[in-house]
Design a protein around this motif. Structure first.
Motif, mmCIF file in Angstrom:
data_model
loop_
_atom_site.group_PDB
_atom_site.id
_atom_site.type_symbol
_atom_site.label_atom_id
_atom_site.label_comp_id
_atom_site.label_asym_id
_atom_site.label_seq_id
_atom_site.Cartn_x
_atom_site.Cartn_y
_atom_site.Cartn_z
ATOM 1 N N ASP A 56 0.829 -1.210 0.000
ATOM 2 C CA ASP A 56 0.000 0.000 0.000
ATOM 3 C C ASP A 56 0.862 1.259 0.000
ATOM 4 O O ASP A 56 0.559 2.237 -0.698
ATOM 5 C CB ASP A 56 -0.921 0.004 1.225
ATOM 6 N N ILE A 57 1.955 1.245 0.778
ATOM 7 C CA ILE A 57 2.845 2.400 0.808
ATOM 8 C C ILE A 57 3.522 2.580 -0.546
ATOM 9 O O ILE A 57 3.640 3.700 -1.059
ATOM 10 C CB ILE A 57 3.896 2.246 1.932
ATOM 11 N N CYS A 58 3.950 1.463 -1.151
ATOM 12 C CA CYS A 58 4.576 1.527 -2.471
ATOM 13 C C CYS A 58 3.614 2.103 -3.504
ATOM 14 O O CYS A 58 4.010 2.910 -4.365
ATOM 15 C CB CYS A 58 5.048 0.142 -2.892
ATOM 16 N N LYS A 59 2.370 1.711 -3.404
ATOM 17 C CA LYS A 59 1.365 2.214 -4.347
ATOM 18 C C LYS A 59 1.174 3.716 -4.163
ATOM 19 O O LYS A 59 1.099 4.479 -5.142
ATOM 20 C CB LYS A 59 0.040 1.479 -4.150
ATOM 21 N N LYS A 60 1.104 4.159 -2.904
ATOM 22 C CA LYS A 60 0.901 5.577 -2.624
ATOM 23 C C LYS A 60 2.084 6.432 -3.064
ATOM 24 O O LYS A 60 1.913 7.597 -3.431
ATOM 25 C CB LYS A 60 0.683 5.782 -1.116
ATOM 26 N N THR A 61 3.266 5.854 -3.003
ATOM 27 C CA THR A 61 4.482 6.636 -3.261
ATOM 28 C C THR A 61 5.092 6.366 -4.636
ATOM 29 O O THR A 61 6.232 6.735 -4.900
ATOM 30 C CB THR A 61 5.532 6.360 -2.169
ATOM 31 N N GLY A 62 4.349 5.686 -5.493
ATOM 32 C CA GLY A 62 4.806 5.471 -6.854
ATOM 33 C C GLY A 62 5.872 4.413 -7.012
ATOM 34 O O GLY A 62 6.627 4.425 -7.986
ATOM 35 N N GLN A 63 5.943 3.470 -6.061
ATOM 36 C CA GLN A 63 6.923 2.386 -6.151
ATOM 37 C C GLN A 63 6.251 1.035 -6.338
ATOM 38 O O GLN A 63 6.813 -0.001 -5.979
ATOM 39 C CB GLN A 63 7.780 2.338 -4.882
ATOM 40 N N ARG A 65 5.806 -0.895 -8.756
ATOM 41 C CA ARG A 65 6.482 -1.908 -9.582
ATOM 42 C C ARG A 65 7.587 -2.615 -8.805
ATOM 43 O O ARG A 65 7.809 -3.811 -8.968
ATOM 44 C CB ARG A 65 7.067 -1.253 -10.828
ATOM 45 N N SER A 66 8.280 -1.915 -7.927
ATOM 46 C CA SER A 66 9.391 -2.535 -7.195
ATOM 47 C C SER A 66 8.919 -3.287 -5.967
ATOM 48 O O SER A 66 9.507 -4.284 -5.565
ATOM 49 C CB SER A 66 10.405 -1.469 -6.779
ATOM 50 N N GLN A 67 7.860 -2.789 -5.310
ATOM 51 C CA GLN A 67 7.344 -3.387 -4.075
ATOM 52 C C GLN A 67 8.378 -3.402 -2.953
ATOM 53 O O GLN A 67 8.282 -4.200 -2.018
ATOM 54 C CB GLN A 67 6.827 -4.814 -4.334
ATOM 55 N N VAL A 68 9.379 -2.541 -3.037
ATOM 56 C CA VAL A 68 10.392 -2.414 -1.989
ATOM 57 C C VAL A 68 10.556 -0.931 -1.664
ATOM 58 O O VAL A 68 10.761 -0.114 -2.562
ATOM 59 C CB VAL A 68 11.746 -3.009 -2.414
ATOM 60 N N ILE A 69 10.463 -0.597 -0.390
ATOM 61 C CA ILE A 69 10.586 0.792 0.023
ATOM 62 C C ILE A 69 12.056 1.159 0.243
ATOM 63 O O ILE A 69 12.763 0.489 0.987
ATOM 64 C CB ILE A 69 9.808 1.046 1.331
ATOM 65 N N HIS A 70 12.479 2.220 -0.423
ATOM 66 C CA HIS A 70 13.780 2.833 -0.153
ATOM 67 C C HIS A 70 13.501 4.292 0.192
ATOM 68 O O HIS A 70 13.441 5.156 -0.683
ATOM 69 C CB HIS A 70 14.710 2.721 -1.356
#
Length: 289
Positions: A56-63, A65-70
């Motif tokens: 969900d965070i990746c989706k909100k922040t435009g990530q 495709r990677s599904q990994v938060i940096h």
């Protein structure tokens, strides 16, 4: 001995480095001014949901495709979105922030007697573990939980020996049982086991990515040498999930500042902002003026 069953998982990540030989800005070239270490504690029963939380965070922040938060790679707006989302999750956050200028070239001879090349990192971990285990033990007692242990999951970075961290973890447990040190804080041995200490790459566990958000948020609140001007918005956004002590305070529990007392910290007004928000008072007492 097999690992005991556990009730909680503490995911741990860090910002900055533990180097003390040379410390910026005192030295032109050297280690980071700050070392920050954070834990995000999740109940075992809800840990399976962490994958969706990160998605969900990746989706909100435009990530997506990677599904990994940096976190460090996000734009300021998306960093705030990530922190706000974490603040709405059923977790508890703990952070220790050490301004290393007062520790420059310091040696802890007692700590160095322990077979370890990372006494400063272990010392900060101890402060974190003391608060995390206290909170977990309070939860066990309050809710009469059948499982009581906490599993510690460290984000694997270069330069640390996590086998030494596990051994140090066991030493803390033994010391706390034997009452080796008389101090305000001691690790709660009732919830500790060296067999519940692991280290894994950041990308392998969603919980470690949540810990990255926490550690990076507080690091960017105090660092102005590597990440630009101090930006406390992200750390302040985490307030709803920052752990509270029995006295209902964030200070010296969910957020710990070193050195202590706070007025001894040689830090600027913008670096003080996040600590003041969470209850720290930097007023110098009359007898120290």
């Amino acid at each position: 001995m097999t690992a005991p069953d556990f009730e909680f998982i503490a995911y741990i990540d860090e910002g900055g480095d533990p180097s003390l030989k040379r410390v910026r800005p005192i030295d032109e070239k050297g280690g980071t001014e700050w070392m920050v270490i954070s834990a995000v504690v999740v109940s075992r029963d809800r840990d399976v949901e962490a994958i969706k939380w990160v998605a969900d965070i990746c989706k909100k922040t435009g990530q997506a495709r990677s599904q990994v938060i940096h976190f460090k790679d996000l734009s300021p707006e998306n960093k705030l979105l990530a922190a706000e989302h974490l603040a709405g999750l059923p977790v508890r956050i703990f952070t220790v922030a050490s301004n290393k200028k007062n520790m420059r070239q310091h040696r802890n001879e007692r700590a160095e007697k322990i077979p370890s090349r990372q006494w400063f990192y272990n010392w900060l971990s101890r402060i974190l573990i003391e608060r995390v285990t206290d909170w977990c033990w309070r939860r066990v007692q309050k809710n009469t939980l059948p499982r009581r242990h906490v599993k510690f999951m460290f984000s694997q970075t270069g330069g640390h020996s996590y086998s030494q961290t596990a051994a140090y973890h066991e030493l803390l447990k033994v010391q706390s049982i034997g009452g080796t040190y008389l101090k305000k804080w001691v690790p709660r041995s009732e919830v500790m086991s060296m067999h519940l200490v692991e280290a894994h790459p950041h990308y392998k566990f969603a919980g470690l990515q949540l810990a990255d958000i926490a550690a990076s948020s507080f690091y960017q609140a105090v660092d102005k040498l590597d990440t630009g001007p101090c930006e406390p918005r992200y750390a302040i956004a985490l307030g709803p999930r920052l752990a509270l002590s029995n006295a209902n305070e964030h200070r010296d529990y969910g957020l710990v500042l070193q050195p202590t007392p706070a007025w001894r910290a040689d830090i600027s007004a913008d670096q003080k902002a996040v600590f003041e928000h969470y209850g720290y008072d930097f007023t110098v007492p009359w007898w120290a003026r």
